[in-house]
Design a protein around this motif. Sequence first.
Motif, mmCIF file in Angstrom:
data_model
loop_
_atom_site.group_PDB
_atom_site.id
_atom_site.type_symbol
_atom_site.label_atom_id
_atom_site.label_comp_id
_atom_site.label_asym_id
_atom_site.label_seq_id
_atom_site.Cartn_x
_atom_site.Cartn_y
_atom_site.Cartn_z
ATOM 1 N N THR A 43 -16.456 -52.265 -38.885
ATOM 2 C CA THR A 43 -16.762 -51.211 -39.898
ATOM 3 C C THR A 43 -16.031 -51.430 -41.017
ATOM 4 O O THR A 43 -14.809 -52.112 -41.245
ATOM 5 N N ARG A 195 -14.833 -40.353 -29.934
ATOM 6 C CA ARG A 195 -16.326 -40.149 -30.112
ATOM 7 C C ARG A 195 -16.560 -39.153 -28.984
ATOM 8 O O ARG A 195 -17.582 -38.119 -29.268
ATOM 9 N N HIS A 226 -22.529 -46.692 -37.717
ATOM 10 C CA HIS A 226 -20.884 -46.468 -37.541
ATOM 11 C C HIS A 226 -20.447 -48.084 -37.761
ATOM 12 O O HIS A 226 -19.502 -48.193 -38.499
ATOM 13 N N THR A 252 -12.414 -42.963 -40.768
ATOM 14 C CA THR A 252 -12.745 -43.018 -39.292
ATOM 15 C C THR A 252 -11.762 -41.854 -38.804
ATOM 16 O O THR A 252 -10.908 -41.414 -39.438
ATOM 17 N N ASN A 253 -12.129 -41.945 -37.494
ATOM 18 C CA ASN A 253 -11.085 -41.139 -36.682
ATOM 19 C C ASN A 253 -9.667 -41.657 -36.064
ATOM 20 O O ASN A 253 -8.865 -41.447 -35.474
ATOM 21 N N TYR A 257 -11.378 -49.385 -32.209
ATOM 22 C CA TYR A 257 -12.657 -50.027 -31.794
ATOM 23 C C TYR A 257 -12.806 -50.780 -30.690
ATOM 24 O O TYR A 257 -12.012 -51.746 -30.626
ATOM 25 N N ARG A 298 -14.006 -45.280 -31.352
ATOM 26 C CA ARG A 298 -13.945 -45.088 -33.030
ATOM 27 C C ARG A 298 -15.430 -44.467 -33.240
ATOM 28 O O ARG A 298 -16.425 -44.609 -32.931
ATOM 29 N N TYR A 299 -14.831 -43.569 -34.400
ATOM 30 C CA TYR A 299 -16.265 -42.834 -34.880
ATOM 31 C C TYR A 299 -15.969 -42.643 -36.549
ATOM 32 O O TYR A 299 -14.865 -42.771 -36.961
ATOM 33 N N VAL A 300 -17.110 -42.946 -37.063
ATOM 34 C CA VAL A 300 -17.038 -43.199 -38.603
ATOM 35 C C VAL A 300 -17.327 -41.789 -39.269
ATOM 36 O O VAL A 300 -18.597 -41.291 -38.616
#
Length: 403
Positions: A43, A195, A226, A252-253, A257, A298-300
């Motif tokens: 990312t 996530r 993402h 991101t959170n 990753y 991981r969340y975008v």
Amino acid sequence: MATSTSSASSASSKISPMNSPSLRLPRLLATALIVGILAACSTRPPAPAPAPAAPPTPVAQPPLAGPTAVPGTLAQSKSRWVPVAWSELPGVEEDALHEAWNAWLRNCERPAPAFAPLCGEVRQLSIATPEEQRGWMERRLQPYRIETPEGSAEGLLTGYFEPYLEAARQPGNGFDVPLYRPPADLGTRKPWYTRQQIETSREVQAALAGRAIAWVRDPVEAMVLHIQGSGRLRVQEADGSVRLVRVAFAGTNDQPYKSVGRWLLDQGLVRDATWPGINAWARANPQRVNEMLWSNPRYVFFREEPLDALDAAFGPRGAQGVPLTPGRSIAVDRQSIPYGTPVWLASSGPTAQLARLVMAQDTGSAIVGAVRADYFAGWGAEAGELAGRLKQNLRLWALWPKQ
């Protein structure tokens, strides 16, 4: 529509595929190929205003580690630059330099201090012949072979791209995977929810109520978006019209990753994490697809940007703060190559043969080391296939203004 996947393919017109299938595969296959090499992508952060890039420091003290320093060698934190003749650069007489000049003009929107004095000449040369452009480069720039501090000039080239997804403003009719803006409390809780929590917790979903930019069909494609950090959406609006927009990285959170391909390997579910293995496993195990996706916490989050005709001809803004040019922009380790540096790139392998002028305009968390680059392939299915397969040897030469 302002653009299409074919517009990205023109940026790679001088790439010579080797022993590869047709570049016109279905969009899902091209996108999913990226999933098979998740470890090679990362990312990308938003494009902050970068600090001015300082020129490499002449090595006078202390002496370089490894082999004896060549007179005139320059040093960066993670690399050393050895001066060479222009004749060392593979394919320097054949490159279509006018393609690279678009990326160089973008460089001049936010030039590094060492290159700012050259920008007037760069603009004047935008309509020059390749021979005139090449002659100017040879007069004004000195090539330096980029090596590790220990003297190795060999490295790794991978690729990245902008996914191109169908989307809708409202959920339903198969569009049920949201792409979110950052939540209001993102900065107050670090790390934010995983996530899995984002996708299953009512409390977390309440915090994201009204934050969806759009909805897409496929959770695997959404995860690829993402990973790449930006993409293009062909959005169905509430009134039935269709609009092309970009979704760009907005945060991101702060969770780590994790590669879903690695998860499949570690679980013993596939023997290799290329697309055929992942796709076959997902088709055979639809009830476990979420489990696979949730293995990456991981969340975008994204922000929406308009795409007019000019914007659509370029990629998202890289870490240098300028739009990326398909086939002519690379992501680098900034401790090896300053942003805005023209770089000669040479790479050959089972995917492509490349010998061309590119610009160091971006970075990524997985792009680390002296001779390391991520090649921006463009957008859409063809670019996705190229980026998904590209993992091969690399040599780089920095082109620095002569004193």
